[in-house]
Write an enzyme that holds these catalytic residues in place. Structure first.
Site, PDB file in Angstrom:
ATOM      1  N   CYS A 114      31.096  -8.690   9.661  1.00  0.00           N
ATOM      2  CA  CYS A 114      31.233  -8.353   8.226  1.00  0.00           C
ATOM      3  C   CYS A 114      30.543  -7.034   7.872  1.00  0.00           C
ATOM      4  O   CYS A 114      30.914  -6.383   6.900  1.00  0.00           O
ATOM      5  CB  CYS A 114      30.670  -9.471   7.363  1.00  0.00           C
ATOM      6  SG  CYS A 114      31.499 -11.027   7.666  1.00  0.00           S
ATOM      7  N   HIS A 262      30.615  -6.539   0.313  1.00  0.00           N
ATOM      8  CA  HIS A 262      31.514  -7.201   1.258  1.00  0.00           C
ATOM      9  C   HIS A 262      32.005  -8.477   0.592  1.00  0.00           C
ATOM     10  O   HIS A 262      31.222  -9.234   0.012  1.00  0.00           O
ATOM     11  CB  HIS A 262      30.762  -7.507   2.558  1.00  0.00           C
ATOM     12  CG  HIS A 262      31.419  -8.584   3.358  1.00  0.00           C
ATOM     13  ND1 HIS A 262      32.739  -8.516   3.728  1.00  0.00           N
ATOM     14  CD2 HIS A 262      30.946  -9.770   3.826  1.00  0.00           C
ATOM     15  CE1 HIS A 262      33.040  -9.616   4.407  1.00  0.00           C
ATOM     16  NE2 HIS A 262      31.973 -10.394   4.475  1.00  0.00           N
ATOM     17  N   ASN A 292      38.262 -13.438   2.601  1.00  0.00           N
ATOM     18  CA  ASN A 292      37.241 -12.648   3.287  1.00  0.00           C
ATOM     19  C   ASN A 292      37.895 -12.000   4.516  1.00  0.00           C
ATOM     20  O   ASN A 292      38.268 -12.691   5.461  1.00  0.00           O
ATOM     21  CB  ASN A 292      36.101 -13.590   3.691  1.00  0.00           C
ATOM     22  CG  ASN A 292      34.990 -12.908   4.474  1.00  0.00           C
ATOM     23  OD1 ASN A 292      35.172 -11.818   5.002  1.00  0.00           O
ATOM     24  ND2 ASN A 292      33.854 -13.570   4.564  1.00  0.00           N
TER      25      ASN A 292
HETATM   26  O1  UT7 Z   1      31.458 -13.100   5.524  1.00  0.00           O
HETATM   27  C1  UT7 Z   1      30.449 -13.555   6.348  1.00  0.00           C
HETATM   28  C2  UT7 Z   1      29.405 -14.234   5.574  1.00  0.00           C
HETATM   29  N1  UT7 Z   1      29.862 -15.502   5.137  1.00  0.00           N
HETATM   30  C3  UT7 Z   1      29.386 -16.018   4.031  1.00  0.00           C
HETATM   31  O2  UT7 Z   1      28.612 -15.368   3.373  1.00  0.00           O
HETATM   32  C4  UT7 Z   1      29.775 -17.433   3.645  1.00  0.00           C
HETATM   33  C5  UT7 Z   1      28.590 -18.129   3.085  1.00  0.00           C
HETATM   34  N2  UT7 Z   1      28.800 -19.553   2.817  1.00  0.00           N
HETATM   35  C6  UT7 Z   1      29.677 -19.990   1.896  1.00  0.00           C
HETATM   36  O3  UT7 Z   1      30.351 -19.225   1.274  1.00  0.00           O
HETATM   37  C7  UT7 Z   1      29.707 -21.476   1.596  1.00  0.00           C
HETATM   38  O4  UT7 Z   1      28.699 -22.122   2.347  1.00  0.00           O
HETATM   39  C8  UT7 Z   1      31.072 -22.148   1.888  1.00  0.00           C
HETATM   40  C9  UT7 Z   1      32.088 -21.688   0.865  1.00  0.00           C
HETATM   41  C10 UT7 Z   1      31.517 -21.813   3.277  1.00  0.00           C
HETATM   42  C11 UT7 Z   1      30.950 -23.673   1.790  1.00  0.00           C
HETATM   43  O5  UT7 Z   1      30.469 -24.036   0.530  1.00  0.00           O
HETATM   44  P1  UT7 Z   1      29.256 -25.043   0.417  1.00  0.00           P
HETATM   45  O6  UT7 Z   1      29.043 -25.274  -0.997  1.00  0.00           O
HETATM   46  O7  UT7 Z   1      28.104 -24.498   1.213  1.00  0.00           O
HETATM   47  O8  UT7 Z   1      29.842 -26.352   1.081  1.00  0.00           O
HETATM   48  P2  UT7 Z   1      29.276 -27.226   2.282  1.00  0.00           P
HETATM   49  O9  UT7 Z   1      29.589 -26.584   3.584  1.00  0.00           O
HETATM   50  O10 UT7 Z   1      27.867 -27.598   2.011  1.00  0.00           O
HETATM   51  O11 UT7 Z   1      30.177 -28.510   2.143  1.00  0.00           O
HETATM   52  C12 UT7 Z   1      30.123 -29.332   0.970  1.00  0.00           C
HETATM   53  C13 UT7 Z   1      31.148 -30.438   1.105  1.00  0.00           C
HETATM   54  C14 UT7 Z   1      31.090 -31.166   2.446  1.00  0.00           C
HETATM   55  O12 UT7 Z   1      31.434 -32.517   2.208  1.00  0.00           O
HETATM   56  P3  UT7 Z   1      30.286 -33.648   2.068  1.00  0.00           P
HETATM   57  O13 UT7 Z   1      29.561 -33.618   3.382  1.00  0.00           O
HETATM   58  O14 UT7 Z   1      29.457 -33.233   0.916  1.00  0.00           O
HETATM   59  O15 UT7 Z   1      31.092 -34.880   1.843  1.00  0.00           O
HETATM   60  C15 UT7 Z   1      32.160 -30.518   3.261  1.00  0.00           C
HETATM   61  O16 UT7 Z   1      32.681 -31.376   4.254  1.00  0.00           O
HETATM   62  O17 UT7 Z   1      32.460 -29.872   1.043  1.00  0.00           O
HETATM   63  C16 UT7 Z   1      33.215 -30.246   2.205  1.00  0.00           C
HETATM   64  N3  UT7 Z   1      34.092 -29.140   2.554  1.00  0.00           N
HETATM   65  C17 UT7 Z   1      35.334 -29.006   2.021  1.00  0.00           C
HETATM   66  N4  UT7 Z   1      36.023 -29.753   1.160  1.00  0.00           N
HETATM   67  C18 UT7 Z   1      37.253 -29.324   0.814  1.00  0.00           C
HETATM   68  C19 UT7 Z   1      33.867 -28.088   3.384  1.00  0.00           C
HETATM   69  N5  UT7 Z   1      34.918 -27.278   3.401  1.00  0.00           N
HETATM   70  C20 UT7 Z   1      35.844 -27.824   2.573  1.00  0.00           C
HETATM   71  C21 UT7 Z   1      37.149 -27.441   2.179  1.00  0.00           C
HETATM   72  N6  UT7 Z   1      37.802 -28.225   1.291  1.00  0.00           N
HETATM   73  N7  UT7 Z   1      37.715 -26.308   2.634  1.00  0.00           N
END
Ligand code: UT7
Length: 335
Positions: A114, A262, A292
């Site tokens: 990135c 980014h 992204n």
């Molecule tokens: O470009 C390089 C740098 N990258 C970044 O900066 C990305 C940084 N991170 C993020 O943007 C976020 O962490 C994400 C958007 C990737 C994820 O969001 P989050 O709020 O951190 O979600 P999480 O991974 O903690 O997941 C929360 C819940 C989980 O379910 P439970 O365990 O609470 O039941 C996941 O299984 O959301 C679930 N989940 C989804 N649900 C529906 C994870 N991905 C999805 C999805 N659709 N695509």
């Protein structure tokens, strides 16, 4: 005393639009979840056989060269940033040299994910400043879609990424205070595996190991991201490196005409906007349309902002990136 400036910009994205609802047909996800957590509404996925990382980079480069109003053979160096190269080796830099039909100029590949475009721009700036090169073609291009896990297993990664390319011609200037004022690069390899794709690689797992195991649950060749950990580090490092760039030039956030972060996640960009008390006109985001696109996200956003007349000559533009490595960096320029 030479300085460097961006003389031409271009971007290219594949025509194929993929909405959040399209993805919800492949995995358990929803438009609501994706928009709420990331701001993404749709992204572009290249059609297999039509576009590659190199071909998208070439299309973006052709626009940038045309807008720079120089001939192709005036390009004297190529820098290509990507995490999704066409081949394991050689890197796409030489493929661009071949496909554009530029003479035997040097071609360098940058592997900083990135932050790749910010790193590449910084390298270009140094080469121009020393007088070694006059017009450097800098490309950021990614073709993520062919390598994503499109099942529910991979949803926290696969809903975020999109394909596309952006390019800039970085040229010599003798005008002090114009163009790239400074660049600031950092890394913290301690967290290398928190956002990574470790196989195939010579370190742990090569293709022969994957084939020998023949394990349908093998995720070692799928991108892995510890989302919350990456998010927490991103907001801190983005802020630090923007501040570092401003302070180095005796500027404050009030001097920023346009911040191009980014496009990792709209929530990260909004957090940074609030932290620096910037108005909506001072920050450009397009993750809503393209997702992204990693090394391509900054040059795509920069080009689009410029095309829309949101960046004018003389504006103070700040680019900032954070991503896998971890790596992060900023570029401060007087456009
Ligand atoms: O470009 C390089 C740098 N990258 C970044 O900066 C990305 C940084 N991170 C993020 O943007 C976020 O962490 C994400 C958007 C990737 C994820 O969001 P989050 O709020 O951190 O979600 P999480 O991974 O903690 O997941 C929360 C819940 C989980 O379910 P439970 O365990 O609470 O039941 C996941 O299984 O959301 C679930 N989940 C989804 N649900 C529906 C994870 N991905 C999805 C999805 N659709 N695509």
């Amino acid at each position: 005393m030479y300085t460097s400036y961006i003389k031409g910009l271009g971007f290219y994205v594949p025509e194929n639009r993929v909405t959040n609802n399209d993805l919800s047909e492949l995995m358990e996800t929803s438009d609501e979840w994706i928009q709420e957590r990331t701001g993404i509404e749709e992204r572009r996925f290249a059609i297999k056989g039509e576009d590659t990382t190199t071909s998208m980079g070439v299309k973006a480069a052709e626009k940038a060269i045309e807008r720079a109003q120089i001939a192709k053979d005036e390009i004297d160096f190529i820098i290509f940033a990507t995490l999704s190269p066409d081949y394991y080796f050689p890197g796409p830099g030489v493929l661009v040299q071949r496909d554009l039909g530029i003479g035997t100029v040097g071609a360098l590949d940058v592997r900083n994910q990135c932050s790749g475009f910010v790193y590449a721009l910084s390298v270009a700036d140094q080469f121009v400043r020393t007088g070694m090169y006059k017009n450097i073609l800098v490309i950021g291009s990614e073709l993520h879609s062919h390598g994503l896990d499109m099942t529910t297993r991979g949803r926290n990664v696969s809903v975020i990424f999109g394909d596309g390319a952006g390019a800039a011609v970085v040229s010599r200037s003798i005008q002090e205070g114009r163009g790239i004022l400074s660049s600031h690069l950092h890394s913290e390899g301690q967290h290398a595996e928190e956002l990574s794709l470790i196989a195939p690689g010579m370190g742990k797992r090569w293709v022969s190991d994957i084939l020998a195991d023949n394990d349908p649950d093998d995720v070692s060749y799928m991108p892995y991201m510890n989302g919350q950990f990456v998010f927490k580090n991103a907001v801190v490092r983005f802020a630090e490196v923007i501040h570092e760039g401003l302070a180095h030039n005796g500027l404050t956030s009030e001097d920023i005409d346009m911040l191009i972060p980014h496009q990792a996640n709209l929530r990260i960009a909004q957090f940074i906007q609030n932290k620096f008390k910037l108005s909506d006109d001072q920050v450009y985001n397009n993750i809503m349309q393209y997702g992204n696109t990693t090394a391509a996200s900054i040059p795509i956003a920069l080009t689009e902002a410029w095309e829309k007349g949101k960046i004018k000559e003389g504006d103070l533009v700040v680019l900032a990136a954070f991503g896998s490595g971890f790596t992060w960096g900023s570029v401060v320029m007087r456009f």
